[in-house]
Enzyme design. Sequence first.
Site, mmCIF file in Angstrom:
data_model
loop_
_atom_site.group_PDB
_atom_site.id
_atom_site.type_symbol
_atom_site.label_atom_id
_atom_site.label_comp_id
_atom_site.label_asym_id
_atom_site.label_seq_id
_atom_site.Cartn_x
_atom_site.Cartn_y
_atom_site.Cartn_z
ATOM 1 N N THR A 157 0.891 -1.161 0.000
ATOM 2 C CA THR A 157 0.000 0.000 0.000
ATOM 3 C C THR A 157 0.931 1.214 0.000
ATOM 4 O O THR A 157 2.006 1.170 0.613
ATOM 5 C CB THR A 157 -0.928 0.053 1.224
ATOM 6 O OG1 THR A 157 -0.120 0.138 2.398
ATOM 7 C CG2 THR A 157 -1.826 -1.183 1.330
ATOM 8 N N HIS A 158 0.550 2.257 -0.704
ATOM 9 C CA HIS A 158 1.392 3.452 -0.835
ATOM 10 C C HIS A 158 2.773 3.098 -1.377
ATOM 11 O O HIS A 158 3.759 3.767 -1.064
ATOM 12 C CB HIS A 158 1.535 4.192 0.499
ATOM 13 C CG HIS A 158 0.251 4.367 1.242
ATOM 14 N ND1 HIS A 158 -0.608 5.427 1.022
ATOM 15 C CD2 HIS A 158 -0.363 3.579 2.175
ATOM 16 C CE1 HIS A 158 -1.670 5.300 1.801
ATOM 17 N NE2 HIS A 158 -1.555 4.178 2.497
ATOM 18 N N SER A 279 18.785 -1.482 -26.180
ATOM 19 C CA SER A 279 19.087 -0.060 -26.313
ATOM 20 C C SER A 279 20.042 0.140 -27.484
ATOM 21 O O SER A 279 20.879 -0.712 -27.775
ATOM 22 C CB SER A 279 19.733 0.446 -25.028
ATOM 23 O OG SER A 279 20.488 1.616 -25.268
ATOM 24 N N LYS A 285 21.247 -3.159 -21.771
ATOM 25 C CA LYS A 285 19.839 -2.890 -21.466
ATOM 26 C C LYS A 285 18.879 -3.947 -22.005
ATOM 27 O O LYS A 285 19.064 -4.493 -23.066
ATOM 28 C CB LYS A 285 19.417 -1.526 -22.036
ATOM 29 C CG LYS A 285 20.043 -0.333 -21.363
ATOM 30 C CD LYS A 285 19.732 -0.244 -19.878
ATOM 31 C CE LYS A 285 18.273 0.045 -19.621
ATOM 32 N NZ LYS A 285 17.894 1.372 -20.134
ATOM 33 N N GLU A 292 5.642 -0.400 -21.018
ATOM 34 C CA GLU A 292 5.665 1.066 -20.980
ATOM 35 C C GLU A 292 4.613 1.664 -21.909
ATOM 36 O O GLU A 292 3.958 2.654 -21.568
ATOM 37 C CB GLU A 292 7.049 1.586 -21.374
ATOM 38 C CG GLU A 292 8.092 1.342 -20.297
ATOM 39 C CD GLU A 292 9.484 1.730 -20.763
ATOM 40 O OE1 GLU A 292 9.672 2.845 -21.283
ATOM 41 O OE2 GLU A 292 10.397 0.903 -20.627
ATOM 42 N N LYS A 327 -15.591 8.645 -35.584
ATOM 43 C CA LYS A 327 -14.974 7.412 -36.082
ATOM 44 C C LYS A 327 -13.510 7.244 -35.725
ATOM 45 O O LYS A 327 -13.097 6.195 -35.214
ATOM 46 C CB LYS A 327 -15.162 7.310 -37.587
ATOM 47 C CG LYS A 327 -16.591 6.976 -37.949
ATOM 48 C CD LYS A 327 -16.873 7.165 -39.416
ATOM 49 C CE LYS A 327 -18.336 7.475 -39.613
ATOM 50 N NZ LYS A 327 -18.734 8.798 -39.082
HETATM 51 N N1 ARG Z 1 -19.177 10.807 -43.721
HETATM 52 C C1 ARG Z 1 -20.335 11.219 -42.992
HETATM 53 C C2 ARG Z 1 -20.224 10.824 -41.514
HETATM 54 O O1 ARG Z 1 -19.351 10.088 -41.200
HETATM 55 C C3 ARG Z 1 -21.516 10.577 -43.591
HETATM 56 C C4 ARG Z 1 -22.781 11.341 -43.411
HETATM 57 C C5 ARG Z 1 -22.763 12.597 -44.159
HETATM 58 N N2 ARG Z 1 -24.053 13.185 -44.161
HETATM 59 C C6 ARG Z 1 -24.240 14.432 -44.516
HETATM 60 N N3 ARG Z 1 -25.440 14.864 -44.490
HETATM 61 N N4 ARG Z 1 -23.254 15.210 -44.857
HETATM 62 O O2 ARG Z 1 -20.964 11.271 -40.684
#
Ligand code: ARG
Length: 461
Positions: A157-158, A279, A285, A292, A327
């Site tokens: 601990t600690h 290294s 090393k 890491e 995305k």
């Molecule tokens: N590439 C766009 C996205 O990932 C697709 C949808 C685009 N729609 C639009 N009304 N511009 O969201």
Amino acid sequence: MNDKHLWHGRFSEAPADSLMAYTASIGFDVRLWRDDLAGSIAHAQMLGACGVLPVVDSEAIVAALQQVTAEFTAETFVFVPSDEDIHTAIERRVTEIAGAAGAKLHTGRSRNDQVATALRLFTKRELADTALRVFALIDVLDRRADDAGDAYLPGYTHMQRAQPVLLSHHLRAHAWALTRDIDRLLGARTRLDVSPLGAGALAGTSLPIDARDTQQRLGFADVFANSLDAVSDRDFVAEGLFALTLVGVHLSRLGEEWVLWTSEEFGFATLSDRHATGSSMLPQKKNADIAELARGKAGRIIGNLTGVLATLKGLPLAYNRDLQEDKEPLFDSLDQVNRGLSAMTEMIAAATLHTATMQRAADAPALVATDVAEWLVARGMPFRTAHAKVGELVSRSLSSGTPLVDLVRADGALGADAAVLFAPGAAVQRRSSHGAAGPLAAAAQRDELHRVMALLQSRLP
Ligand code: ARG
């Protein structure tokens, strides 16, 4: 149609290069090709089944989509400069193949429900895949725990040595955290299992489409209830990212531990040559770079989660282009967490654990202090009094250089019976309460972990 934009009817000029360079997402959303095609095939089939399109058109579109699928699989699909995203690229190619019929694919659909559908299909598959990888790490920790037998090491601990614990107990502590990760990944997966297809741009459509039909074709458990919500909801991205982030944080804590364990100061473990780096300058090393980076990459993984939350906050209904920013963080966190899981799993499986060094560290007399106090408590002394009494003995041992065990043996209230507690390994044997770090509780915990692992495995698709 190759060089024409989706909205060319309304516009008299082509998009500027700067607009395309800034707004195109094809560079990353190409990863959704499989899911976009699946969504489009289901949509085209539904249009035929509902009589929105003549069956010959629906069949021609589906055949074209199947050809595009084959082109992606064979990596022969050719992109053109106006393909701003994967959805545009596929629709453009379908129209090239199927002609007039292809131009009907987008009937009753918008890229807004289309992209939400593809991303849900993608995330549904990927979260299950990550859960499987987490399971593999749990499995290795559990097997190494079995191999560890009765070996023990200091619990901290600690970052100060506190009490001895079984090595199997320590390894399974990480396994337990990872079981919760699988539960979270699968829980997020259950909640995202809703089809948004049929919501259109934001408000549905006047055409007699059937959202239930596409939901079932795509294998979603349910269908959206509100079209505005369907196209603007990215809760599943945020929630998936949180589940991934916690995996990343767990990998980071595990990584930090292995950096320490493999240091000469600890000397608790040695990595296999395949899972360590050297290294460029220092010939002696052997570095724990996997561990890491498991620690370091947690930074960007946390950044991906907070970035998406910041993008979502303040967005008005319904679709806004901001949502395209969902995305890259998701893809990156998936990649980093998946690679981290594979590398750490292999690294831990192949490492050598130095149990003699661990035990030597755990046999330091101070780690028995609590047991001495508890020995007095078992004979009727209030814990606070016992704590103070043993604390004084520790202090006297430190200032006089007399071993603690000798002071205990010479003490009237303690004596030879209490000195037995200092025998190597004696203290860990005494950790027998529920879920405790000693061998008695270990067997029950092992059974319980195996029960939970079997349960999680039965939930994996
Ligand atoms: N590439 C766009 C996205 O990932 C697709 C949808 C685009 N729609 C639009 N009304 N511009 O969201």
